[in-house]
Design a protein around this motif. Structure first.
Motif, PDB file in Angstrom:
ATOM      1  N   UNK A   6      23.427  30.720  47.897  1.00  0.00           N
ATOM      2  CA  UNK A   6      24.821  31.378  48.049  1.00  0.00           C
ATOM      3  C   UNK A   6      25.006  30.133  46.408  1.00  0.00           C
ATOM      4  N   UNK A   7      24.785  29.314  45.953  1.00  0.00           N
ATOM      5  CA  UNK A   7      24.781  28.280  45.259  1.00  0.00           C
ATOM      6  C   UNK A   7      24.333  29.338  43.296  1.00  0.00           C
ATOM      7  N   UNK A   8      22.676  29.112  44.233  1.00  0.00           N
ATOM      8  CA  UNK A   8      21.774  29.757  43.062  1.00  0.00           C
ATOM      9  C   UNK A   8      22.828  31.155  42.338  1.00  0.00           C
ATOM     10  N   UNK A   9      23.444  32.127  43.413  1.00  0.00           N
ATOM     11  CA  UNK A   9      23.603  32.885  43.154  1.00  0.00           C
ATOM     12  C   UNK A   9      24.955  32.652  42.316  1.00  0.00           C
ATOM     13  N   UNK A  10      25.778  32.116  42.584  1.00  0.00           N
ATOM     14  CA  UNK A  10      27.395  31.602  42.243  1.00  0.00           C
ATOM     15  C   UNK A  10      26.685  31.364  40.226  1.00  0.00           C
ATOM     16  N   UNK A  11      25.397  30.820  39.934  1.00  0.00           N
ATOM     17  CA  UNK A  11      25.531  30.230  38.767  1.00  0.00           C
ATOM     18  C   UNK A  11      24.803  31.101  37.922  1.00  0.00           C
ATOM     19  N   UNK A  12      24.199  31.742  38.380  1.00  0.00           N
ATOM     20  CA  UNK A  12      23.202  32.752  37.675  1.00  0.00           C
ATOM     21  C   UNK A  12      23.445  34.167  37.765  1.00  0.00           C
ATOM     22  N   UNK A  13      24.660  34.438  38.787  1.00  0.00           N
ATOM     23  CA  UNK A  13      25.495  35.910  38.309  1.00  0.00           C
ATOM     24  C   UNK A  13      25.449  35.799  37.037  1.00  0.00           C
ATOM     25  N   UNK A  14      26.819  34.884  36.295  1.00  0.00           N
ATOM     26  CA  UNK A  14      27.106  35.229  34.891  1.00  0.00           C
ATOM     27  C   UNK A  14      26.086  35.431  33.848  1.00  0.00           C
ATOM     28  N   UNK A  15      25.081  34.943  34.769  1.00  0.00           N
ATOM     29  CA  UNK A  15      24.059  34.689  33.193  1.00  0.00           C
ATOM     30  C   UNK A  15      23.386  36.009  33.198  1.00  0.00           C
ATOM     31  N   UNK A  16      23.539  36.758  34.670  1.00  0.00           N
ATOM     32  CA  UNK A  16      22.354  38.054  34.410  1.00  0.00           C
ATOM     33  C   UNK A  16      24.024  38.880  33.326  1.00  0.00           C
ATOM     34  N   UNK A  17      25.057  39.456  33.930  1.00  0.00           N
ATOM     35  CA  UNK A  17      26.135  39.880  33.708  1.00  0.00           C
ATOM     36  C   UNK A  17      26.112  39.560  32.124  1.00  0.00           C
ATOM     37  N   UNK A  18      25.991  38.263  31.842  1.00  0.00           N
ATOM     38  CA  UNK A  18      25.998  37.893  30.485  1.00  0.00           C
ATOM     39  C   UNK A  18      25.071  38.651  29.536  1.00  0.00           C
ATOM     40  N   UNK A  19      24.090  38.548  30.060  1.00  0.00           N
ATOM     41  CA  UNK A  19      22.773  39.560  29.639  1.00  0.00           C
ATOM     42  C   UNK A  19      23.050  41.047  29.780  1.00  0.00           C
ATOM     43  N   UNK A  20      23.382  41.228  30.699  1.00  0.00           N
ATOM     44  CA  UNK A  20      23.508  42.750  30.388  1.00  0.00           C
ATOM     45  C   UNK A  20      23.342  43.673  31.383  1.00  0.00           C
ATOM     46  N   UNK A  21      22.266  43.084  32.431  1.00  0.00           N
ATOM     47  CA  UNK A  21      22.175  43.357  33.269  1.00  0.00           C
ATOM     48  C   UNK A  21      22.411  43.493  34.794  1.00  0.00           C
ATOM     49  N   UNK A  22      22.353  44.429  36.105  1.00  0.00           N
ATOM     50  CA  UNK A  22      23.079  43.860  36.703  1.00  0.00           C
ATOM     51  C   UNK A  22      22.982  42.736  37.878  1.00  0.00           C
ATOM     52  N   UNK A  23      24.289  42.282  38.553  1.00  0.00           N
ATOM     53  CA  UNK A  23      24.404  41.519  38.746  1.00  0.00           C
ATOM     54  C   UNK A  23      23.417  40.852  39.653  1.00  0.00           C
ATOM     55  N   UNK A  24      23.342  42.054  41.115  1.00  0.00           N
ATOM     56  CA  UNK A  24      21.883  41.765  42.193  1.00  0.00           C
ATOM     57  C   UNK A  24      20.784  41.114  41.476  1.00  0.00           C
TER      58      UNK A  24
END
Lengths: 303, 379
Positions: A50-68
């Motif tokens: 969950x912490x890994x997701x907390x840190x990587x989801x914003x990165x995905x969103x910033x890169x314009x990719x689906x957060x999952x």
């Protein structure tokens, strides 16, 4: 809302929690099935994911990719953590001690991970961005439906993997008799490492569905989740992959129905606050009546 | 030669023993202890509160300490892990190390245990944040910087009347001293104010993550308002969104545990419109003392842990300073004497301590408007 609609709604609410328990229980049961170790740190692998997701989801969103998509990062982090825990803690203890020492080491690892996370990320809960934006399906939230589907997919994939692949066969052999497998040329240590990598990787998938549903990450989130999933795994028959799925859903529904109806049924004597006690008393009942679990065969071995 | 050296050493030793007490007397620190949950799942409260205390102590010492130049020395910030036994151990440790007063603990459960110990030991216990009514009941030397729960429950019921609703529901954690205390207070106040309680649902602890079942029952009862005395870490991510998902469109009222919910909300902030809670201070209060505190705290510790608990910790340390100054000594009994009935002006308001050691002050009600905490009214 009439009584029947309310009842159906409460069952659906049960599926919502139960689907997450089921997904976690799958990882629990997988590790137990092979190494006969109840990995109490499994709930905390969920926290790591969950912490890994907390840190990587914003990165995905910033890169314009689906957060999952960040689940792949989480799988990597969880699998690494799992393998590290196995190599650094469980493996040396297994070589020297017995099953009890391994179990206590697992509890120690759970506490260690919880406190490590607090030191690293602080005690404040962290909010994860919305991961899925799914429509309701027949009144059931999209997240729940997806969690159940994922659970079933994982369950089938896992069963096939253990049954038909070379590594899967090795896993079953190790679980049957470690020394004999060694004599047959199976690399026992490597097999156990792979088991841990897969079990912990599954934890990352459970993390994804957990944070999609509940949005929040704390360092303590894994402990209660882990316990409930453990009860689910025992109820379904620990070590049996479809049992974990079944156990998780049953626990979720029992929890929901006991919260909803226990107060009116007992005239307010027992309230919805007792639902956890009810869930854990299931564990006691199962251990007394059918220790092998719903789908388990009674072999006389105690859990 | 050898004799000369040993003579010299002996001389130095004699001189030091003569010198030390005189030097120490000039600025002998006033020793106090602080207890709070610094680890475990309540660690975030401990962190905020002790940060507030730290900030105040640093300021006090910078300004010349107390009693004409003696600094306040915190023996240790002890960790009670939110557990009564750990709290008692921490208390005994601080007492044996010569603490003149103890600030702590943070949660009502632990503090209630410490209060009995303080009463027996004749120790001064000043809790910044324990709001349960029972904490100061039947004990001497126990004080707080916050109001009590029965008062908060009262205010919450008045907010409901203010909003013009008649049917209310309660969701509370029966295993939690704070939550169940507020439930009792709200229930009593609702009865006198003519509110109809149409549903009462509970969870076993405030750490639950799923409340959908209870909320579904509440929606079915037709309630227009839910009183939910929980903490921000379950209100933000779980209770409010799950209630909205279950079809609840009415109001929410909570208590000071809600403070910080703006940091735990999900992405859709509109879900939280119509949510009110009582708090110890309003961060958007333009007064100099509040804004000064907010600025200094944010500069030292960042904004994330800035909650009402930090403000209360800050005020508690200043209350202790005022009491020591008023007593003119750091003798525990004299400071206790001075604290009863003391008048104090701080970040969390201007107030006088009553005979139980609890402040008499007004509670600001805060409302969430699209995820931003706005001052609503003093009630």
């Amino acid at each position: 809302m009439d009584g029947l609609t309310l009842f159906i709604q409460q069952i659906i609410n049960g599926l919502r929690v139960g689907s997450v328990y089921a997904l976690i229980a799958l990882g629990y049961t997988m590790v137990y099935g092979i190494i006969r170790l109840i990995n109490f740190a499994h709930g905390d692998f969920i926290m790591v994911g969950a912490y890994a997701l907390f840190f990587t989801v914003p990165v995905m969103i910033a890169a314009g990719m689906p957060p999952w998509l960040s689940v792949f990062a989480a799988i990597l982090v969880c699998a690494t953590t799992g393998v590290l825990v196995e190599k650094l803690a469980y493996s040396p203890v297994r070589a020297k001690g017995n099953k009890m020492t391994a179990l206590i080491t697992a509890i120690a690892m759970a506490l260690f991970l919880e406190n490590l996370a607090q030191t690293l990320f602080g005690a404040n809960p962290k909010q994860v961005k919305t991961i899925f934006d799914l429509p309701q399906v027949f009144g059931v939230s999209g997240n729940t439906v997806l969690t159940i589907i994922l659970g079933v997919v994982v369950m089938i994939a896992l069963s096939l993997y253990v049954k038909y692949t070379k590594t899967g066969q090795a896993m079953r052999a190790v679980s049957e008799d470690k020394d004999a497998s060694l004599l047959m040329g199976i690399n026992v240590n490597r097999t156990i490492t792979i088991t841990f990598a897969i079990g912990s990787g599954l934890a990352a998938i459970a993390s994804l569905m957990y944070v999609a549903q509940y949005n929040q990450v704390t360092n303590m989130m894994g402990s209660m989740l882990g316990l409930k999933a453990f009860v689910a795994a025992v109820l379904g028959g620990i070590g049996i992959i479809p049992g974990a799925m079944l156990g998780g859903l049953v626990i979720g529904i029992v929890e929901s129905l006991s919260k909803a109806y226990i107060a009116p049924l007992t005239g307010g004597l027992i309230t919805s606050a007792f639902s956890d006690a009810i869930v854990f008393s299931i564990l006691i009942v199962v251990l007394l009546v059918k220790p092998a679990g719903i789908l388990g065969k009674n072999t006389g071995e105690k859990v | 030669m050898k004799r000369k050296v040993s003579l010299l050493i002996a001389l130095v030793m004699v001189l030091t023993t003569l010198l030390v007490p005189t030097m120490a007397n000039a600025a002998e620190p006033v020793k106090i202890g602080v207890i709070g949950p610094l680890s475990g799942n309540l660690a975030t409260y401990g962190e905020s509160t002790t940060n507030g205390v730290k900030l105040a102590i640093a300021e006090i010492n910078e300004a010349g300490g107390v009693l004409g130049g003696r600094p306040i020395e915190v023996i240790a910030y002890e960790d009670d892990k939110g557990d009564s036994t750990e709290g008692a151990n921490a208390f005994n440790k601080l007492v044996s190390e010569g603490a003149k007063a103890i600030i702590g603990s943070v949660t009502s459960g632990v503090t209630a245990g410490l209060a009995t110990l303080a009463d027996a030991e004749g120790m001064l216990l000043l809790t910044p944040t324990a709001t349960a009514d029972t904490v100061t009941d039947g004990v001497t030397g126990v004080f707080r910087a916050c109001f009590r729960d029965s008062f908060q429950g009262d205010v919450a019921a008045k907010v409901a009347v203010n909003l013009g609703v008649t049917k209310v529901a309660i969701l509370y954690a029966s295993g939690d001293t704070y939550s169940s205390g507020l439930y009792e207070a709200f229930k009593a106040a609702a009865a006198t104010l003519g509110l109809e309680i149409v549903a009462t649902e509970s969870s076993s602890s405030t750490a639950d993550t799923d409340y959908t079942t209870q909320l579904t029952n509440i929606v079915a009862s037709g309630a227009e308002l839910i009183f939910a005395p929980y903490y921000y870490d379950s209100i933000g991510p779980y209770i409010v969104p799950q209630a909205r998902e279950a079809g609840f469109t009415g109001f929410f009222v909570g208590a000071d545990g809600w403070d910080g919910t703006q940091n735990t909300m999900t992405d859709d902030k509109s879900l939280y419109n119509g949510c009110f809670y009582t708090n110890h201070y309003a961060p958007d209060d333009p007064s100099e003392i509040v804004q000064g505190f907010v600025a200094k705290y944010t500069e030292t510790f960042g904004a994330e842990s800035l909650t009402a608990l930090a403000a209360l910790g800050y005020d508690a340390a200043y209350m202790l300073r005022d009491a020591i100054e008023a007593a003119g000594t750091d003798d525990t009994a004299a400071v206790i004497e001075a604290l009863y009935g003391i008048s104090f002006a701080g970040v969390t308001g201007t107030f006088t301590l009553d005979e139980s050691g609890t402040p008499q002050k007004a509670a600001p009600v805060i409302e969430y408007v699209d995820g931003v905490a706005k001052f609503y009214a003093y009630i």
